[in-house]
Scaffold this motif. Structure first.
Motif, PDB file in Angstrom:
ATOM      1  N   THR A  21      42.227  47.754  34.374  1.00  0.00           N
ATOM      2  CA  THR A  21      41.459  46.531  33.448  1.00  0.00           C
ATOM      3  C   THR A  21      41.930  46.311  32.213  1.00  0.00           C
ATOM      4  O   THR A  21      41.537  45.508  31.689  1.00  0.00           O
ATOM      5  N   ILE A  58      39.968  37.973  43.354  1.00  0.00           N
ATOM      6  CA  ILE A  58      38.671  38.595  42.700  1.00  0.00           C
ATOM      7  C   ILE A  58      37.685  37.542  43.326  1.00  0.00           C
ATOM      8  O   ILE A  58      37.604  36.308  43.572  1.00  0.00           O
ATOM      9  N   GLU A  60      33.306  36.569  41.604  1.00  0.00           N
ATOM     10  CA  GLU A  60      32.327  37.180  40.862  1.00  0.00           C
ATOM     11  C   GLU A  60      31.237  37.408  41.708  1.00  0.00           C
ATOM     12  O   GLU A  60      30.769  36.512  42.640  1.00  0.00           O
ATOM     13  N   PRO A  62      26.820  38.893  41.278  1.00  0.00           N
ATOM     14  CA  PRO A  62      25.487  39.122  40.631  1.00  0.00           C
ATOM     15  C   PRO A  62      25.872  40.315  39.733  1.00  0.00           C
ATOM     16  O   PRO A  62      25.877  41.498  40.030  1.00  0.00           O
ATOM     17  N   ALA A  63      25.989  40.040  38.252  1.00  0.00           N
ATOM     18  CA  ALA A  63      26.329  41.031  37.317  1.00  0.00           C
ATOM     19  C   ALA A  63      27.644  42.226  37.623  1.00  0.00           C
ATOM     20  O   ALA A  63      27.652  43.152  37.286  1.00  0.00           O
ATOM     21  N   GLY A  64      28.549  41.360  38.219  1.00  0.00           N
ATOM     22  CA  GLY A  64      29.790  42.241  38.686  1.00  0.00           C
ATOM     23  C   GLY A  64      30.667  41.461  39.207  1.00  0.00           C
ATOM     24  O   GLY A  64      30.848  40.202  39.190  1.00  0.00           O
ATOM     25  N   MET A  65      31.821  42.077  39.649  1.00  0.00           N
ATOM     26  CA  MET A  65      32.880  41.541  40.434  1.00  0.00           C
ATOM     27  C   MET A  65      33.786  42.553  41.538  1.00  0.00           C
ATOM     28  O   MET A  65      33.568  43.309  41.640  1.00  0.00           O
ATOM     29  N   GLY A 214      31.653  46.628  37.435  1.00  0.00           N
ATOM     30  CA  GLY A 214      30.528  45.680  36.658  1.00  0.00           C
ATOM     31  C   GLY A 214      29.266  46.378  36.624  1.00  0.00           C
ATOM     32  O   GLY A 214      29.122  47.335  37.192  1.00  0.00           O
ATOM     33  N   PRO A 215      28.535  45.920  35.629  1.00  0.00           N
ATOM     34  CA  PRO A 215      27.230  46.414  35.282  1.00  0.00           C
ATOM     35  C   PRO A 215      26.293  46.531  36.568  1.00  0.00           C
ATOM     36  O   PRO A 215      25.381  47.516  36.466  1.00  0.00           O
ATOM     37  N   THR A 263      35.509  47.039  33.586  1.00  0.00           N
ATOM     38  CA  THR A 263      35.357  45.364  33.797  1.00  0.00           C
ATOM     39  C   THR A 263      35.060  44.847  32.411  1.00  0.00           C
ATOM     40  O   THR A 263      35.401  43.507  32.090  1.00  0.00           O
ATOM     41  N   PHE A 266      37.303  42.350  30.259  1.00  0.00           N
ATOM     42  CA  PHE A 266      37.607  41.242  30.872  1.00  0.00           C
ATOM     43  C   PHE A 266      36.688  40.426  29.904  1.00  0.00           C
ATOM     44  O   PHE A 266      37.008  39.246  29.627  1.00  0.00           O
ATOM     45  N   VAL A 267      35.529  40.656  29.778  1.00  0.00           N
ATOM     46  CA  VAL A 267      34.555  40.034  29.068  1.00  0.00           C
ATOM     47  C   VAL A 267      34.739  39.713  27.491  1.00  0.00           C
ATOM     48  O   VAL A 267      34.689  38.963  26.953  1.00  0.00           O
TER      49      VAL A 267
END
Lengths: 302, 255
Positions: A21, A58, A60, A62-65, A214-215, A263, A266-267
């Motif tokens: 990441t 990749i 996307e 919900p709240a992740g990837m 991700g979250p 992750t 990335f944000v």
């Protein structure tokens, strides 16, 4: 206040960057002072260069990837000649995430890469996106243990085993790698997932399935860190969906001695240092002197 | 090339065509570094859904005024949210990212399909040459709002539409052969769907005209770290669309 020592690897903060990441680090140097990162765990490295998986890599969710990169990397030689010299410009521990097709390859990689400038190894026995190696070693306790033993035979540097969450009992895996000599355990790698395009009826990812991060995965990661930290003596590095300092606090309370940011990079490319700063503020606000005061302190008594 | 993250103020935001928005931002500190062909990575909301940034090409940049213009198509949840952003609010922008077009052309031919025309606006303005010829392709005449944008910056405009409702019926590639025959060009710049890029690159090669193409792909990091967007190059190695591109010499990525 934030300094930690993980199996002999001395870090200024307990906030590391998770493999895959953060590239090799310099990719992010325009945005973040790499000297302020706890440790950089570089992109998964194999003996020879790999081109990774075909098609979409990749998606996307919900709240992740989901990702299915497939361990694309320039190989160990290129890492030694091109990348490691660049990292020597920074005062930050460099941990190499290594991945082999066979048990022997893990040993060869460790021997080859045990050079000045390398602080330790993270064993990728949990990549869900490659046909050989990877997760195949991470779901059978005996296989995971044999990878750890082989690497320990070939290096004196600290060895961190990175566990896959795609198992029934994570504690059995953790105990197996600890008994085999792992100096620390990191978890979790990604959760195996899938997405389907409802227009074409085809899988979104080129490899059909991929790893979820991700979250969205944080509660699962936190639970597994808590289970493992109770069961082993070696330090645990917790990761999985950490976006904020309070997320990191949760992992520390669950028993992690350090955390890794994946992750979230990335944000927010500055996530690893922002979270370390937030952690410091949290310690001050709670009247604590050091990050170790949080580790494993979750109170689940009634 | 230096990159930064700014909280850019939305100055204007309007629908300019079906599902296509033009967003003007005050992005001091970032816009001064922006070159034609580069992109910005936009956080469409401060929430964790949608999680990832959206890569959007730079349609114009005014260094003196500090303003940045993005033209994007609403294609999913992320861009739907972005489209609701009102003037006065701020957007988290990362950039400028990627390598832009090489601005070495005396007789350029620009070819754009659909939303691929967006980066060509800034390119055409930066080329400082005359005349500039552009071929614009779209599905139908409703998508040809691009003509209003390009008529003041390009002297020769050719239009194709899939349904023939404006310009010539067909694809951009169908008219390029004639255009390349009728005039002499020293560079072709193309951005649009991959089949279009491959077709344009092939025709340019046949005529011995240099050609740059702008690719697009799904991206997570935008800075060459995650390897979501890599593609096979003709030398057998891999290229990252985000940092080695998005603009490539055609022969680097197409046979």
């Amino acid at each position: 206040m934030l300094a930690v020592d993980i199996a002999g690897i001395k870090m200024k903060t307990p906030v590391m960057t998770a493999s895959g990441t953060f590239g090799f680090g310099p990719e992010y140097s325009d945005f973040v002072d790499l000297n302020q990162v706890g440790a950089i765990v570089v992109k998964g490295t194999t003996l020879s260069a790999r081109s990774g998986n075909r098609g979409c890599r990749i998606a996307e969710t919900p709240a992740g990837m989901l990702n299915c990169i497939g361990l694309e990397n320039p190989g160990a030689d290129q890492f030694l000649t091109m990348t490691l010299p660049k990292l020597a410009n920074y005062d930050v521990p460099v941990i190499i995430n290594i991945s082999g097709n066979t048990v022997e390859e893990y040993g060869q990689l460790a021997a080859k890469l045990s050079v000045t400038g390398v602080a330790g190894f993270e064993l990728n026995i949990s990549c869900p996106n490659v046909k050989e190696g990877g997760i195949a070693f991470g779901t059978v306790p005996q296989s995971a243990a044999s990878v750890v033993r082989e690497v320990k035979k070939n290096t004196t540097l600290p060895v961190i085993a990175k566990l896959s969450p795609n198992v029934t009992d994570i504690v059995i895996m953790a105990k197996a790698v600890e008994e085999a000599g792992a100096d620390a355990i990191s978890l979790i790698n990604t959760l195996l997932g899938m997405a389907i395009d409802t227009k074409s009826w085809r899988p979104v990812l080129g490899n059909t399935v991929g790893g979820l991060s991700g979250p969205a995965v944080k509660p699962v990661a936190l639970r597994m860190v808590w289970q493992v930290a109770k069961a082993v003596r070696v330090p645990v590095i917790g990761m999985g969906g950490i976006m904020t300092a309070l997320d990191a606090v949760e992992f520390l309370l669950a028993g992690a001695s350090a955390v890794a940011i994946g992750t979230a990079n990335f944000v927010n490319p500055r996530a690893s240092v922002d979270i370390a700063e937030g952690l410091k503020d949290y310690l001050v606000s709670r009247g604590l002197k050091q990050v170790q005061d949080l580790v494993g302190q979750v109170n689940n008594k009634l | 090339m230096p990159k930064t993250i700014v909280k850019a103020e939305v100055l204007a935001h309007k629908l300019i065509g079906p599902e296509v928005c033009e967003l003007t931002l005050k992005a001091s500190g970032l816009v001064q570094m922006a070159r034609p062909g580069q992109f910005v990575h936009v956080r469409v909301a401060d929430t964790i859904v949608p999680l990832l940034r959206r890569p959007i090409s730079i349609a114009d940049a005014n260094a003196a005024a500090g303003t940045l213009t993005l033209i994007y198509r609403i294609v999913g949840h992320g861009t739907e949210l972005l489209a609701q952003t009102l003037p006065g609010s701020r957007l988290d922008l990362m950039g400028p990212l990627g390598n832009g077009f090489v601005l070495e052309a005396e007789r350029p031919l620009l070819v754009g399909g659909g939303i691929g025309l967006a980066p060509l606006v800034y390119l055409a303005k930066a080329l400082c040459t005359s005349p500039i010829t552009i071929v614009m392709g779209g599905r139908n005449k409703n998508e040809m709002y691009w003509q209003d944008i390009f008529q003041s910056i390009c002297q020769n405009i050719h239009i194709t539409t899939d349904d023939g409702s404006m310009g010539r019926q067909g694809f951009t590639v169908d008219v390029i052969d004639d255009i390349l025959t009728g005039d002499s060009f020293d560079m072709v710049y193309a951005c649009g769907p991959r089949p279009m890029l491959e077709g344009v690159a092939r025709l340019a090669k046949e005529r011995n005209v240099r050609c740059q193409v702008s690719l697009e792909d799904h991206m997570a990091c935008g800075v060459g770290a995650c390897l979501s967007c890599t593609c096979a190059a003709t030398d057998g190695k891999r290229r990252k669309v985000c940092t080695d591109g998005p603009v490539f010499w055609a022969e680097e990525v197409f046979d």
